[in-house]
Design a protein around this motif. Structure first.
Motif, PDB file in Angstrom:
ATOM      1  N   GLU A   1      52.721  36.313  33.755  1.00  0.00           N
ATOM      2  CA  GLU A   1      51.306  36.301  34.134  1.00  0.00           C
ATOM      3  C   GLU A   1      51.163  35.880  35.581  1.00  0.00           C
ATOM      4  OE1 GLU A   1      47.228  34.621  32.140  1.00  0.00           O
ATOM      5  OE2 GLU A   1      48.711  33.120  32.657  1.00  0.00           O
ATOM      6  N   SER A   2      50.351  36.619  36.326  1.00  0.00           N
ATOM      7  CA  SER A   2      50.086  36.276  37.722  1.00  0.00           C
ATOM      8  C   SER A   2      48.634  35.874  37.861  1.00  0.00           C
ATOM      9  CB  SER A   2      50.352  37.469  38.637  1.00  0.00           C
ATOM     10  OG  SER A   2      51.671  37.926  38.473  1.00  0.00           O
ATOM     11  N   ILE A   3      48.417  34.799  38.592  1.00  0.00           N
ATOM     12  CA  ILE A   3      47.029  34.328  38.744  1.00  0.00           C
ATOM     13  C   ILE A   3      46.805  33.812  40.162  1.00  0.00           C
ATOM     14  CG2 ILE A   3      46.892  33.597  36.319  1.00  0.00           C
ATOM     15  CD1 ILE A   3      46.730  30.881  38.797  1.00  0.00           C
ATOM     16  N   GLU A   4      45.542  33.605  40.438  1.00  0.00           N
ATOM     17  CA  GLU A   4      45.139  32.984  41.692  1.00  0.00           C
ATOM     18  C   GLU A   4      44.026  32.005  41.366  1.00  0.00           C
ATOM     19  OE1 GLU A   4      43.024  35.613  44.271  1.00  0.00           O
ATOM     20  OE2 GLU A   4      43.263  34.314  46.004  1.00  0.00           O
ATOM     21  N   LEU A   5      44.030  30.856  42.038  1.00  0.00           N
ATOM     22  CA  LEU A   5      42.970  29.873  41.856  1.00  0.00           C
ATOM     23  C   LEU A   5      42.154  29.768  43.130  1.00  0.00           C
ATOM     24  CD1 LEU A   5      44.841  26.977  40.065  1.00  0.00           C
ATOM     25  CD2 LEU A   5      42.892  28.204  39.144  1.00  0.00           C
ATOM     26  N   LEU A   6      40.854  29.770  42.978  1.00  0.00           N
ATOM     27  CA  LEU A   6      39.949  29.575  44.105  1.00  0.00           C
ATOM     28  C   LEU A   6      39.222  28.263  43.896  1.00  0.00           C
ATOM     29  CD1 LEU A   6      38.789  33.207  43.945  1.00  0.00           C
ATOM     30  CD2 LEU A   6      39.546  32.185  46.080  1.00  0.00           C
TER      31      LEU A   6
ATOM     32  N   ALA B   1      49.785  42.652  38.191  1.00  0.00           N
ATOM     33  CA  ALA B   1      50.867  42.908  39.148  1.00  0.00           C
ATOM     34  C   ALA B   1      51.740  44.028  38.610  1.00  0.00           C
ATOM     35  CB  ALA B   1      51.677  41.631  39.365  1.00  0.00           C
TER      36      ALA B   1
ATOM     37  N   LEU C   1      37.870  28.561  40.216  1.00  0.00           N
ATOM     38  CA  LEU C   1      37.806  29.897  39.621  1.00  0.00           C
ATOM     39  C   LEU C   1      39.223  30.400  39.442  1.00  0.00           C
ATOM     40  CD1 LEU C   1      34.992  30.926  41.997  1.00  0.00           C
ATOM     41  CD2 LEU C   1      34.811  31.274  39.535  1.00  0.00           C
ATOM     42  N   ILE C   2      39.528  30.928  38.281  1.00  0.00           N
ATOM     43  CA  ILE C   2      40.865  31.479  38.071  1.00  0.00           C
ATOM     44  C   ILE C   2      40.744  32.988  37.902  1.00  0.00           C
ATOM     45  CG2 ILE C   2      40.882  31.166  35.562  1.00  0.00           C
ATOM     46  CD1 ILE C   2      43.886  30.468  35.868  1.00  0.00           C
ATOM     47  N   ARG C   3      41.622  33.664  38.605  1.00  0.00           N
ATOM     48  CA  ARG C   3      41.624  35.116  38.609  1.00  0.00           C
ATOM     49  C   ARG C   3      42.979  35.590  38.160  1.00  0.00           C
ATOM     50  NH1 ARG C   3      39.747  38.437  43.910  1.00  0.00           N
ATOM     51  NH2 ARG C   3      38.625  39.891  42.636  1.00  0.00           N
ATOM     52  N   THR C   4      43.053  36.402  37.122  1.00  0.00           N
ATOM     53  CA  THR C   4      44.359  36.953  36.777  1.00  0.00           C
ATOM     54  C   THR C   4      44.566  38.225  37.581  1.00  0.00           C
ATOM     55  OG1 THR C   4      43.450  38.094  34.864  1.00  0.00           O
ATOM     56  CG2 THR C   4      44.423  35.956  34.458  1.00  0.00           C
ATOM     57  N   MET C   5      45.819  38.473  37.904  1.00  0.00           N
ATOM     58  CA  MET C   5      46.186  39.624  38.710  1.00  0.00           C
ATOM     59  C   MET C   5      46.991  40.587  37.842  1.00  0.00           C
ATOM     60  SD  MET C   5      45.042  38.804  41.762  1.00  0.00           S
ATOM     61  CE  MET C   5      45.878  40.082  42.728  1.00  0.00           C
TER      62      MET C   5
ATOM     63  N   ILE D   1      54.078  39.059  44.481  1.00  0.00           N
ATOM     64  CA  ILE D   1      53.846  38.980  43.030  1.00  0.00           C
ATOM     65  C   ILE D   1      54.223  40.294  42.363  1.00  0.00           C
ATOM     66  CG2 ILE D   1      52.044  37.207  43.198  1.00  0.00           C
ATOM     67  CD1 ILE D   1      49.964  39.299  42.464  1.00  0.00           C
TER      68      ILE D   1
ATOM     69  N   TYR E   1      49.259  32.937  45.366  1.00  0.00           N
ATOM     70  CA  TYR E   1      49.265  33.380  43.977  1.00  0.00           C
ATOM     71  C   TYR E   1      50.353  32.592  43.258  1.00  0.00           C
ATOM     72  CZ  TYR E   1      46.817  37.502  45.806  1.00  0.00           C
ATOM     73  OH  TYR E   1      45.935  38.340  46.424  1.00  0.00           O
TER      74      TYR E   1
END
Lengths: 273, 273, 273, 273
Positions: A218-223, B229, B223-227, A202, A246
């Motif tokens: 925009e960079s994101i991650e989903l849990l 980068a 849950l969404i987490r922005t990174m 990323i 990601y």
């Protein structure tokens, strides 16, 4: 709807004990819950219940795109529903969209995208690995999506013959190597997505996007967390998938225009306590 | 594609400074970045750049369903893209799906679902609150989805005149009160989804679903987490949305058939260390 | 315990409206909840209630190390309680431990560690920035921990005159530059911890640790979620701190011995669905 | 420090292959990595390396409180380091603290708390289950903490003979049933902690705390994520512990004083996009 010869059915006992199969008159499935007489389901309504030879309950579920994807044949990690769904929602993917996919894999993603954009929309998918092409084709056919996906055995680094795409999805180890090719293929302000399992990817992708005619990066991650919802003892599950991938999003803009820096996040103390 | 009079455009400076507007010849928007001459964008390509009177860069982005939803008029909390996308992916929502929605709200969800299922598919949406109807209508029209959503000002507890729906989405404070009505409206093995902000709601909903002719009951949270980068200093953002809602999924099966208990989660020690 | 002249008291209205102050006979604090007569608390028991001039309830709380840390004077981001507590628990920090700290900052971490290891244990803390020394000293004195922390204004890259430390905690931008110095200072199998806000730092630190005489290398991140626990409507808070820092742990072992590779994580499909 | 007869040593190959054992001259441990000659470690320094009969590397690690806890004998779920550490940090637990524990279990928590508060501080621990007492005793002795923990086989509902405790930790299924007993045992503004795996427990506990002479009530959850920190491919681990427990914190205040309501969380839209 009634189950017919040739229909697919998801034989559902519990979320961990379920089988997706094509219905033929003589088919019987041997499980540790007893034998399931698949042929006997012909003429029954989806949603009905049958029993195994050991008397265990089995629900006859009409498989959805989700079920086909989760039970698809695969040689690599697939992109998971939480990520597929967010790609659709975040890019505004919709009925009629024209989509470029770089990295077909086993076509789990293409199956889902095709189910949304069909019949006028289309997926143009590229992969350099010929082994995946056959698996991808079988998975698409099983899910009824083969007509809406064109598989190209072609190295996308040499350019792709797609223009005015609404959305481009890149699932490569080095997405930053195809940013120019994707820029050519996208329509103005079209959406870019990269699927990146590592933070190094990323970082590199976001850095190169800034220099290559893209904005709104925009960079994101989903849990995803499953919950044990039980009367008087509700809590999150003890086990959880910690990470799948990601996702990096951007919009194509004219080259040479430099996107303004996003405001640095305020790292003040307030709220942190 | 060229911007025309009457088109919508997303004027994008940064992710926190953007404006969604309809293009008319004389429109000017006054911002703290200077004045944006919206009329001057007529005839320009989406993806182009203009400058404010203070020389700040503004990208001309063609708004997607996502942009319309995020900029929609609203009086209540909307369902967010991470949740909308997962609902679509998990239920197998696709082109042509017939959908029952209970709880229209400001129609953010209906806008997204319609964009997928149109033109043959359809959303039948019910709400008891007449105030929301007008907002919902305006939001749907703006996003071009009004033709694919039928708004019903009607109390769903009295039953809904929808049958053979592929998917039912319930966004009420007490989803467990409409399980029978939804059961009547769904096709066999059709998908049920409830949008539940609290743990008490998922507990009650999951408990009642088990008794009401539903199987494959699963509750989750995303849950969404922005990174951030950035070269050499990549990390998750310091601020994060902690919670929007839980989602409860199920499939309609014949009533009275009791679904087998899901295997209790193994709570062994291995792996926990 | 009774509040005395010179005692500290935490004047607690709600979690967002609280004041930590030293009690003197004539002190009055003006707040938007009314005036608090601090002097009047002399002779009262901790846990008692007083009222502001506007009748608002204020609890008299005896400040703990936690309260001193959260209300400490600071110029940089402090290490937060979730991370401090895990450092203590994971390294086995205990009464009597001898600790090397590289990067004093405002001494929030040293305050907590000293409260555990005192009186026989000790913290030897190094920082190259003289500005922090004064702040650190004031914070330690206020919390009553100054006797158990030796502050050194010294560049740790030149080596530190500490030997046989049980634990070394490194809070520098480039922890990998002091691995040899720390190796000299630690006892055999002593614990190493690095506080690293970015993924780039943990990557570099973990990579260098492997080559520098350390084993049992583990990188983690802690997320804290507050819950709104209210009758019939319990849910996680809508706002959340998304990230504070990663932590890298290791144990000193003899140099040149190469640690066996950790088994690669199984990336099988099972369980992922 | 040199390993002696009677010392404990953690034989460490990798994080999943490690053995905690007491050193005796003739002890040999048979593992699938070959035989480890434990007796041969007598006289060696902690941090040294030995090899199994198959040539595999084994590091000789001096076990910490953390290692004893993670390798403790147990019949129930233990409280994990992330939660233990936060309890210490959040309550301001420190050298000299007097602690009431209700629910001894296998004494993992008491071991950690004792290691901090000893030698002047003390843990008074109560459990109604006599089976746990023996396990708890053995675990405390092994970790060298038995002198600092008094185990009471007594039902805490009948009251506990502890007064002026700094901190009370309740690990019962129904913590709300001992709030009055704990109130009597705590000093003014002393800290209360409940360990609650389910959301129903935190809801009930928080609700009852408000009525029972407690203020500053806060419920939280900690999530721990391990990171795979590897050159050029750093990412979170694919597997993760989804949940261990919630923690509820409060401070004892005088009864009948009603704590002001915490300001409701602002649920505005800003920032959520």
């Amino acid at each position: 709807m009634k189950i017919q010869e040739g229909s697919y059915v998801l034989l559902f006992h519990t979320s961990r004990k379920k089988w997706l199969t094509k219905v033929t008159p003589d088919k019987k499935i041997h499980t540790h819950l007893g034998i399931i007489d698949v042929g006997a389901t012909i003429g029954m309504e989806y949603g009905s219940v049958i029993r195994t030879t050991e008397g265990k309950v089995v629900f006859l579920i009409e498989p959805t795109t989700h079920d086909f994807i989760m039970k698809s044949e695969r040689r690599t990690q697939i992109v998971y529903p939480k990520d597929l769904g967010f790609i659709a929602a975040r890019t505004g993917m919709k009925n009629g969209s024209k989509i470029l996919e770089i990295g077909t894999g086993s076509a789990a993603a293409a199956t889902f995208f095709a189910s949304i954009v069909k019949p006028e929309g289309h997926i143009y998918s590229f992969d350099v690995n010929p082994d995946f092409m056959e698996i991808a084709k079988r998975n698409l056919e099983k899910a009824g999506m083969a007509d809406y996906v064109t598989l190209n055995h072609h190295d996308p680094h040499e350019g792709v013959d797609v223009r005015e795409a609404d959305i481009a999805i890149v699932d490569l180890g080095d997405p930053w190597t195809v940013l120019d090719q994707v820029h050519d293929a996208l329509k103005g302000s079209g959406a870019f997505v990269a699927i990146c399992p590592t933070m190094n990817q990323i970082e590199k992708t976001a850095t190169e996007l800034k220099k290559s005619g893209y904005a709104d990066i925009e960079s994101i991650e989903l849990l995803i967390r499953t919950m044990e919802a039980r009367e008087g003892m509700t809590r999150p599950s003890m086990r959880m998938i910690g990470h799948t991938t990601y996702l990096v999003f951007a919009r194509k803009v004219q080259k040479k225009a430099e996107a303004p820096s996003e405001e640095p996040e305020e790292e003040g103390e307030e709220g942190i306590e």
